[in-house]
Design an enzyme around this catalytic site. Structure first.
Site, PDB file in Angstrom:
ATOM      1  CE  LYS A  18      49.477   8.469  -7.481  1.00  0.00           C
ATOM      2  NZ  LYS A  18      49.768   8.181  -8.813  1.00  0.00           N
ATOM      3  CE  LYS A  33      41.980  15.474   1.102  1.00  0.00           C
ATOM      4  NZ  LYS A  33      40.604  14.965   1.353  1.00  0.00           N
ATOM      5  CB  ALA A  52      -0.935  -0.005   1.211  1.00  0.00           C
ATOM      6  CE  LYS A  91      46.090   9.874  -5.604  1.00  0.00           C
ATOM      7  NZ  LYS A  91      45.464   8.870  -6.480  1.00  0.00           N
ATOM      8  CD  GLU A 139      42.072  12.738   3.881  1.00  0.00           C
ATOM      9  OE1 GLU A 139      41.720  12.319   2.756  1.00  0.00           O
ATOM     10  OE2 GLU A 139      41.608  13.767   4.404  1.00  0.00           O
ATOM     11  CB  CYS A 164      61.620 -15.483 -38.722  1.00  0.00           C
ATOM     12  SG  CYS A 164      59.926 -15.057 -38.242  1.00  0.00           S
ATOM     13  CD  GLU A 215      39.026   7.346  -5.007  1.00  0.00           C
ATOM     14  OE1 GLU A 215      39.691   7.036  -6.006  1.00  0.00           O
ATOM     15  OE2 GLU A 215      38.757   8.531  -4.708  1.00  0.00           O
TER      16      GLU A 215
END
Length: 920
Positions: free
Chosen positions: A384, A360, A91, A175, A173, A481, A235
């Site tokens: 990094k 940050k 309902a 990443k 933090e 080859c 993320e």
């Protein structure tokens, strides 16, 4: 929100807001903003909605109510159709749906294809519409050394004029290696979930976002802590344990496992069907704040109650939005280094993949003071980690032959997980590089990913050689080859690369050329991929050396867990089948192929070892689980382009009636002057109907479904209660084969620049091919062009010009395969059209643009093509002559060079504006 704003809607995984007591909704005027905000997903409020006259509302209020109710309806739908666990009464659900229908009838601008009112039953799908972010969603600049990080830190202190003796609060933090997401909540209700996109617009993936259990459909906590509007940035990722579980399920189902958690998360989040996303165990951590509006009537007033990043995270926790447990508050550079060092040592110990540390400035006011560049904030940076290095075993070094004959050594490694994916092979470039690295087959070697992307073999671990010298051997580049046996040599004196001179008929080179001409950069024949190219040019690849491993009737070997397969004994008298002659000996015959030509092409496949065990499902019933555990070393042949023999399906009475009606319509059309061929057409890729082939007798079996392009290869006699029935067994071109021929037909009319790329002229890629095609206008003009003619074209260098002139000169030599290819393609209608002048506005005429880094909406080549199509020059290096440099993610030295020279640097959004208007 304006009434013409289009929203896309989605659903949750069944987690709807808990039923709350009446919050005093009765004291608000029905339809007012306060009344809408006070509504709850309860049966009582659903009844209120059902009784409410939506025609009394303003358009803006109607849009607010629609957004709130649509979110609840979709939460109900996913709970019912996906989780099989309804949370609302029928309902209440029906009342909310009726409210949406009345709103859309009264305010047509609210009626859009994504509305729950347009969804039939459990039919959920995404169209990933582009939606503008309420506030820009920026990316971060990267640094790769402590020195660069210190430079950034010092610049922040300097730009803020911050006292050296005073601690500067910052947030550190991890990443997360995932996908950026923007969550939009209005009045505490999840309204949309958007990908980052180019930072200005993103893709609407709300349907899939609602299936992520950790993302709340409604913000929790006290009412005074819930704003009117907020963007929560974060993320989406996959935890390691969930990733391993998913890959086990993939393998059990016979599907390929994902390479890494990020790929798994990306593939899961972009599923068209959100029910698939709902099974993938995605997670979410919030890490940023976008637009935040409390509203004039909010208990806390109109001021910004969030002063810093850490306060935002406290609010998220109150709202039920997850935040990473690895965040740290720091006040000095040394504390930042401590964080970097700790997680550098514990990268594998946390619940998800990480690729760095984000730093940050914590205070939002200071963030605003520092501002941002055109693409990234100045108040944050991503450090990094250096490429992760791991040790593994060098099992072998093989060689591969490319489309231009270059022979490249390839390291075959014991599979090892490094920087987000499993690495089993990596190029060694040439024989000189193998010697320079000093590696031996059997060595323990160091592997890393250059830029965390490209696998690279660094060198041997020398101390691991002790006592194993007799197990190691030196690699020697072959003299001949491995594909055709031709003697290898450098193209010219001094070259480090050696090449196979048998350009025309070397199977490996031909296969690579066919793969190349079918690629998106050339003819864009999607269904002519690597395996189809091998089948056309070298179907005997993987042919077993002896009958001892030829098992024509074994397609898989079943074993119990932990068991080894039984030894294989070939049937007495078994012989290997005769070797097949390739359908293509060079590219010249490509556009003359018919489906009939491919009927008997077969390729070799290895029988898999499949481990089978029983388990008990959630319903308590036993089920068998299959898992591919490796190859058996036994080989059999399978059809490459046609289906295996299959009994035709018997038509139902309804289908027979429909067929009779269709035949009657055709007969009627024929009597009016139309031909049967105009009505039915010929089978794709065939010069004549396949029904004319021997063995075809579809007309003899009208009660069976025998397609027009099928061939009856035999008739089985099936015994039933009513007697013996003849069942036709058919083969026909496979679906991919039919699509391949359709795409080849379209390729006959490909742009001239695509034809040039498809010819596999050394050094000639799409951007330069576009320049030449545009300047010369026709294939005939290019055939007769001199080096001087070509180098006169802006952007065409002498080496490319020489390659083009030499290639077309070879076509004039008697018997040369290149001439045969060119003439055959032209006879088939390929390359006979003149180059079309770009229909796009020439907004970049006379401008030189350099693109560096990766862009969301463009590949490297497509970005260059976009520039060239608009009259610009796509340069590969930055100089004083450069007008603009487009900066993507992970931009390198070109960005620094542009900054040094004072050349305007553009974001992807600005690049799109430049393409459209020619100005910024």
């Amino acid at each position: 929100m304006s009434t013409n704003e289009q929203l896309a809607w989605d659903f949750d995984d069944g987690d709807v807001a808990e039923v709350r007591p009446d919050t005093g909704i009765a004291r608000f005027a029905p339809g007012s903003e306060q009344w809408i905000a006070a509504l709850q997903p309860t049966d009582d409020d659903a009844i209120r909605l059902d009784r409410f006259d939506v025609n009394t509302m303003t358009a803006e209020a109607a849009a607010r109510l629609w957004a709130r109710v649509a979110a609840w309806v979709e939460s109900d739908q996913i709970a019912y159709y996906i989780d099989d666990s309804p949370v609302s009464s029928d309902a209440a659900y029906d009342a909310r749906m009726r409210c949406l229908e009345r709103l859309e009838a009264a305010f047509p601008s609210l009626d859009n294809p994504q509305s729950p009112t347009h969804r039939v039953g459990g039919s959920f799908s995404n169209d990933f519409a582009s939606v503008r972010h309420p506030s820009r969603m920026m990316s971060l600049d990267d640094v790769f050394s402590i020195e660069e990080l210190k430079d950034w830190y010092d610049s922040v202190i300097r730009d803020l004029d911050w006292p050296e003796s005073k601690p500067l609060p910052m947030s550190c933090e991890v990443k997360i290696d995932g996908l950026a997401l923007n969550l939009i909540y209005r009045n505490g209700v999840l309204e949309q979930g958007l990908t980052r996109g180019d930072g200005v617009t993103g893709e609407d993936i709300t349907l899939n976002v609602r299936t992520i259990g950790s993302i709340p459909a409604n913000l929790g906590g006290p009412k005074e802590d819930v704003p009117d509007f907020v963007e929560i940035r974060g993320e989406v990722f996959m935890r390691w344990d969930d990733f391993h579980t998913l890959n086990n399920e993939q393998e059990d189902a016979g599907r390929a496992p994902f390479a890494n958690p990020r790929n798994a998360a990306a593939g899961s989040l972009r599923q068209k069907d959100p029910r698939i996303t709902a099974t993938r165990r995605l997670s979410f951590y919030a890490h940023g704040l976008g637009q935040l509006t409390w509203g004039p009537d909010h208990p806390r007033g109109t001021h910004d109650v969030v002063a810093d990043q850490s306060q935002a995270y406290d609010l998220y926790t109150k709202w039920g939005v997850p935040v990473s447990p690895h965040n740290r508050a720091v006040t000095s550079f040394q504390e930042i280094l401590d964080m970097i060092e700790y997680y550098g040592e514990h990268r594998g110990d946390i619940e998800h993949a990480l690729d760095g540390i984000v730093v940050k400035v914590d205070d939002l006011g200071l963030q605003r003071t520092l501002g941002a560049t055109s693409r990234a904030p100045r108040w944050a940076i991503a450090y990094k980690y250096p490429p992760e290095e791991v040790n593994t075993e060098l099992l072998n070094i093989t060689v591969q032959v490319g489309r231009t004959g270059r022979v490249t050594p390839v390291a075959v490694l014991k599979p090892v997980y490094v920087a987000g994916s499993t690495v089993a092979r990596t190029t060694l470039h040439n024989g000189f590089e193998v010697k320079r690295k000093g590696i031996l087959i059997g060595d323990t070697v160091v592997v890393r990913k250059a830029g965390d992307v490209i696998p690279e073999l660094v060198g041997p671990v020398l101390e691991r050689r002790k006592g194993r010298e007799d197990q190691l051997r030196e690699f020697v580049m072959p003299e001949f080859c491995p594909s055709c046996g031709a003697k290898l040599s450098p193209a010219k004196e001094g070259d480090k690369d050696i090449r196979c001179p048998n350009v025309e008929s070397c199977p490996a080179q031909l296969t690579e050329r066919v793969i190349s001409l079918a690629s998106r950069k050339a003819f864009d024949i999607e269904h002519l991929g690597e395996q189809s190219a091998i089948a056309l040019t070298n179907p005997e690849e993987n042919r077993p050396d002896s009958v001892a491993t030829y098992a024509p009737n074994i397609t898989e070997v079943l074993v119990a867990p932990g068991e080894e397969p039984d030894p294989y004994e070939p049937v007495e008298g078994l012989e290997l089948p005769a070797a097949q002659k390739p359908v293509l000996s060079n590219e010249s015959g490509l556009f003359n192929l018919t489906a009939a030509d491919l009927r008997d092409v077969r390729v070799w496949r290895e029988a898999a070892i499949v481990e089978v065990h029983e388990t008990v499902g959630a319903n308590g019933k036993k089920k068998k689980v299959r898992k591919r555990v490796g190859g058996s070393g036994l080989w059999h042949q399978v059809p490459a382009f046609w289906t295996a023999p299959t009994p035709a399906k018997k038509l139902t009475a309804k289908q027979l009636a429909e067929r009779a009606q269709g035949e009657a319509a055709i007969e009627s059309a024929e009597t009016q002057g139309d031909t049967a061929s105009e009505t039915t057409g010929a089978p794709t890729g065939a010069e004549a109907p396949l029904g004319t082939m021997p063995g075809f007798a579809a007309a003899s079996y009208p009660e069976y479904d025998v397609p027009a392009d099928a061939v009856i290869v035999r008739v089985d006699h099936k015994t039933t209660r009513t007697g013996v029935t003849d069942v036709p067994v058919i083969i026909r071109p496979g679906e991919n084969t039919r699509k391949m021929f359709d795409e080849m037909d379209k390729a006959r009319h490909a742009d001239l620049w695509r034809v040039l790329v498809a010819l596999s002229i050394r050094r000639l890629g799409p951007p330069t091919a576009r320049l030449i095609a545009s300047a010369m206008g026709s294939l005939a003009a290019i055939e007769n062009a001199t080096i001087e003619d070509l180098t006169a074209i802006d952007g065409v260098g002498p080496e490319i010009a020489e390659s083009v002139v030499n290639w077309f000169a070879a076509t004039r030599e008697p018997g040369d395969w290149r001439g045969a290819t060119l003439r055959a393609w032209q006879a088939a209608g390929v390359g006979v059209d003149e180059a079309e002048t770009s229909s796009l506005p020439q907004t970049l005429a006379g401008k030189t643009v350099v693109v560096t880094g990766s862009l969301e909406g463009y590949s490297r080549d497509s970005a260059k093509e976009a520039i060239i199509e608009r009259g610009g020059k796509a340069a590969g290096s930055v100089s004083k002559k450069t007008d603009y440099v487009v900066i993507g993610a992970n931009a390198g030295s070109k960005a620094a060079k542009a900054e040094e020279l004072g050349i305007p640097m553009l974001s992807e959004t600005q690049f799109a504006q430049l393409l459209a208007t020619g100005t910024i």
